[in-house]
Write a protein that holds these residues in place. Structure first.
Motif, short mmCIF file in Angstrom:
data_model
loop_
_atom_site.label_atom_id
_atom_site.label_comp_id
_atom_site.label_asym_id
_atom_site.label_seq_id
_atom_site.Cartn_x
_atom_site.Cartn_y
_atom_site.Cartn_z
N THR A 73 10.35 -2.24 -0.34
CA THR A 73 9.43 -2.89 0.60
C THR A 73 9.26 -2.10 1.89
N GLY A 74 10.01 -1.02 2.05
CA GLY A 74 9.91 -0.22 3.27
C GLY A 74 10.55 -0.88 4.47
N ALA A 75 11.44 -1.87 4.23
CA ALA A 75 12.03 -2.61 5.35
C ALA A 75 12.85 -1.70 6.27
N VAL A 76 13.61 -0.77 5.68
CA VAL A 76 14.45 0.10 6.50
C VAL A 76 13.60 1.08 7.30
N GLN A 77 12.54 1.63 6.65
CA GLN A 77 11.64 2.52 7.39
C GLN A 77 10.98 1.80 8.56
N TRP A 78 10.64 0.55 8.33
CA TRP A 78 10.01 -0.26 9.38
C TRP A 78 10.97 -0.45 10.56
N LYS A 396 5.89 -7.03 1.97
CA LYS A 396 7.06 -7.80 1.56
C LYS A 396 8.30 -7.47 2.41
N ALA A 397 8.17 -6.54 3.36
CA ALA A 397 9.33 -6.13 4.17
C ALA A 397 9.96 -7.31 4.93
N PRO A 398 9.18 -8.16 5.63
CA PRO A 398 9.81 -9.30 6.31
C PRO A 398 10.53 -10.23 5.35
N ILE A 403 15.71 -12.32 3.06
CA ILE A 403 16.65 -12.49 1.94
C ILE A 403 18.02 -11.90 2.31
N LEU A 404 18.01 -10.71 2.90
CA LEU A 404 19.27 -10.08 3.33
C LEU A 404 19.98 -10.95 4.36
N MET A 429 15.17 -11.19 -4.73
CA MET A 429 14.39 -9.95 -4.61
C MET A 429 13.46 -9.77 -5.82
N ILE A 430 13.96 -10.16 -7.00
CA ILE A 430 13.15 -10.01 -8.22
C ILE A 430 12.11 -11.12 -8.32
N VAL A 431 12.53 -12.36 -8.05
CA VAL A 431 11.62 -13.52 -8.18
C VAL A 431 10.44 -13.39 -7.22
N PHE A 432 10.71 -12.97 -6.00
CA PHE A 432 9.64 -12.84 -5.00
C PHE A 432 8.97 -11.47 -5.03
N ARG A 433 9.26 -10.67 -6.07
CA ARG A 433 8.59 -9.39 -6.34
C ARG A 433 8.76 -8.36 -5.22
N CYS A 434 9.91 -8.43 -4.55
CA CYS A 434 10.26 -7.32 -3.65
C CYS A 434 10.61 -6.09 -4.48
#
Length: 589
Positions: A73-78, A396-398, A403-404, A429-434
């Motif tokens: 989801t690019g969360a860490v890059q964000w 999906k990053a937020p 989730i974390l 993560m899988i159910v919400f398609r991250c």
């Protein structure tokens, strides 16, 4: 000693020599040792394989999926782009980097944090005109120190906690290690900021020689509304990519060929880059850009299910001699051509007007199944998917971060164990398609899990045969004047030495029974010894071999072995001194 204890020590010695002096992989070596111990009768199959059912090992496997969801989801890059900023000095850059890296590594696997930060730090270093070698090794060290702050920060903590649960019925809390881990992170981080700029080498940047690779032209568009609108070329990180360079901007039909770093991006700007195939992968990871090729948006494939593929046209390709526009490539192959390279050089002119010739190399955007589907077709001489080229699903990053956060809160509150919370987080993560189920399966690092699980067999053999007690007795001698604190120091030093030459998890598993035997000989609590094993096995700073993150930055930073010694040796001494003094304070001997 009985024969089985002698045989176990011989097997242990063979394992250590193989890991240190040969190139045989750790998973193969330890599985071979497991097989030898079972076949010889030293261990029963149940005891030898117990490590693969250990809660710590299962938790590590599950956390790989959580980390992969954050990556996809690019969360860490964000987070990196929000926190790194624009410091004016090397010391300021190190401070800006150490803090978020340490905090992130406390709540997700530190190996995953370093893997995701390396390209971001390289790009950031180029923008700041700072050698990447001044930042990448502190990145690894900060991730290691941050991982010691919580139970889930590093696999070593989970492994030792799993052994504590199975052997003694003791389970540590999520933040219990923070009493020592946080001071280590603060002190170690301060050391890196104060002395890192002086001790770390200036190796320059590792620049790709574009003349030696296939050269493509890639066109992207600035998304509106988006995070890049109003930023300059330099602020957006587009001035100095690793694998390509910006040649021109098409702004509403007006061509800007002299692209200054302070030129401001506007909505709808079309940016033209020239470079290696990996340039397209780099651009896809930048939030706020999308492919300018209109055909890409017509692909009936979700964005997070696409990747970049290189193909070489063969003599039986049906559209040889035709133009890209007339070939109906997209409808025939369910893929879009991004660029064409011929004899190692990009083909100039409009993409649609290029005529196909045998041997042309095409850069495509296609589904993950494309490579397997067309690998053996005669249309193409070669089909090769580019690694790590799937664009992050930034929308999906937020959700992935929530989730974390939920996993951390649930496990910290005691409502669920860490393993149970990790199961729920991975499922979410899988159910919400991250992350897709197939990519979740591929994200689990099986060789690492095999190393950890097989290491338990050696640890069990040392305990069951009495070999650990023999080693403990040899270390203690007659025991005169040997205080529990001195025994703790011995355990820490031995573990730290082991982890520099073999894997950190293997070092922890091998030292656990020795530490247990030492505590029993002295008649003191075992918990401080177990915690010492945790911290010493993680604190690998002196060689690139002891911890995976150290090896990951070795190439990108252009480091030498001596660079690790110069920075890592004083850092190891500092961390070790603090650890052996603080551990007995919070876990009395």
């Amino acid at each position: 000693m009985e024969w089985d204890a002698i045989f176990t020590l011989g097997t242990l010695g063979a394992v250590l020599c193989t890991l240190v002096f040969t190139r045989v992989s750790a998973d193969l070596t330890l599985m071979a040792a497991l097989a030898v111990l079972v076949i010889s009768g030293v261990l029963s199959p149940g005891s030898a394989l117990s490590g693969f059912g250990n809660p710590g090992v299962i938790t590590i496997a599950t956390l790989y999926i959580v980390a992969a969801g954050l990556k996809e989801t690019g969360a860490v890059q964000w987070i990196a782009r929000k926190l790194l900023g624009h410091p004016a000095s090397v010391r300021g850059a190190q401070l800006r980097m150490v803090a978020p890296t340490g905090v992130l590594s406390a709540f997700m696997n530190n190996t995953a944090v370093v893997a995701m930060f390396i390209p971001a730090i390289q790009d950031w270093a180029r923008r700041l005109q700072i050698p990447a070698s001044k930042l990448l090794l502190p990145l690894s060290y900060a991730a290691i120190l941050g991982g010691t702050c919580t139970l889930i920060g590093t696999s070593t903590n989970l492994v030792v906690d799993g052994m504590l649960q199975s052997r003694l019925g003791i389970s540590l809390g999520l933040f219990e290690l923070a009493w020592v881990g946080v001071p280590l992170l603060l002190t170690g981080g301060l050391f890196l900021v104060l002395f890192g700029a002086r001790l770390l080498p200036d190796r320059g940047g590792l620049k790709e020689e574009l003349e030696a690779v296939r050269e493509y032209g890639v066109e992207v568009e600035v998304v509106s509304p988006g995070p890049l609108v109003g930023k300059t070329i330099a602020e957006a990180g587009l001035r100095a990519l690793t694998y390509g360079y910006l040649t021109e901007i098409d702004r509403k039909g007006r061509l800007i060929t002299a692209v200054e770093p302070d030129r401001t991006l506007q909505p709808g700007d079309k940016l033209y880059f020239v470079g290696a195939p990996e340039c397209a992968s780099e651009l896809r990871r930048i939030h706020g850009l999308r492919p300018a090729n209109a055909s890409v948006h017509k692909l009936d494939i979700a964005n997070h299910q696409r990747c970049l593929v290189e193909v070489v046209l063969g003599p039986e390709f049906p559209a040889l001699g035709k133009t890209v526009r007339d070939s109906r490539f997209r409808s025939r192959f369910s893929a879009v051509i991004l660029s064409v390279s011929r004899e190692g050089r990009r083909v100039a002119g409009k993409l649609g007007d290029i005529q196909f010739k045998m041997g042309d190399t095409l850069l495509l955007e296609a589904s993950h199944e494309f490579a397997e589907q067309y690998r053996f077709r005669r249309d193409f001489l070669l089909v090769s998917a580019l690694n790590d080229s799937t664009p992050p699903d930034f929308h999906k990053a937020p959700l992935a971060l929530c989730i974390l956060l939920g996993m951390v809160l649930v496990s910290a509150s005691g409502l669920l164990s860490i393993m149970e919370a990790a199961f729920i987080a991975a499922g979410a993560m899988i159910v919400f398609r991250c992350i897709t189920a197939s990519r979740a399966r591929r994200s689990v690092d099986l060789p690492v899990l095999v190393v950890i699980g097989a290491s338990f067999a050696l640890g069990n053999a040392m305990s069951e045969t009495g070999a650990a007690s023999v080693i403990a007795g040899a270390l203690l001698g007659d025991g005169d004047g040997y205080s529990p604190w001195m025994a703790l120091v011995v355990v820490y030093v031995l573990t730290a030495v082991f982890t520099e030459v073999i894997t950190n998890n293997a070092a922890a598993v091998l030292m656990f029974p020795i530490a247990l035997a030492l505590s029993e000989h002295l008649g003191v609590s075992f918990l401080p010894f177990a915690v010492a094993v945790m911290f010493a096995a993680s604190a690998s700073f002196i060689t690139p071999l002891g911890y995976q993150t150290n090896l990951m930055v070795y190439g990108p930073g252009r480091y030498r072995f001596s660079d690790y010694m110069r920075v890592g040796l004083p850092l190891s001494l500092l961390v070790g001194l603090i650890a052996v003094f603080l551990i007995p304070v919070f876990w009395p001997l």
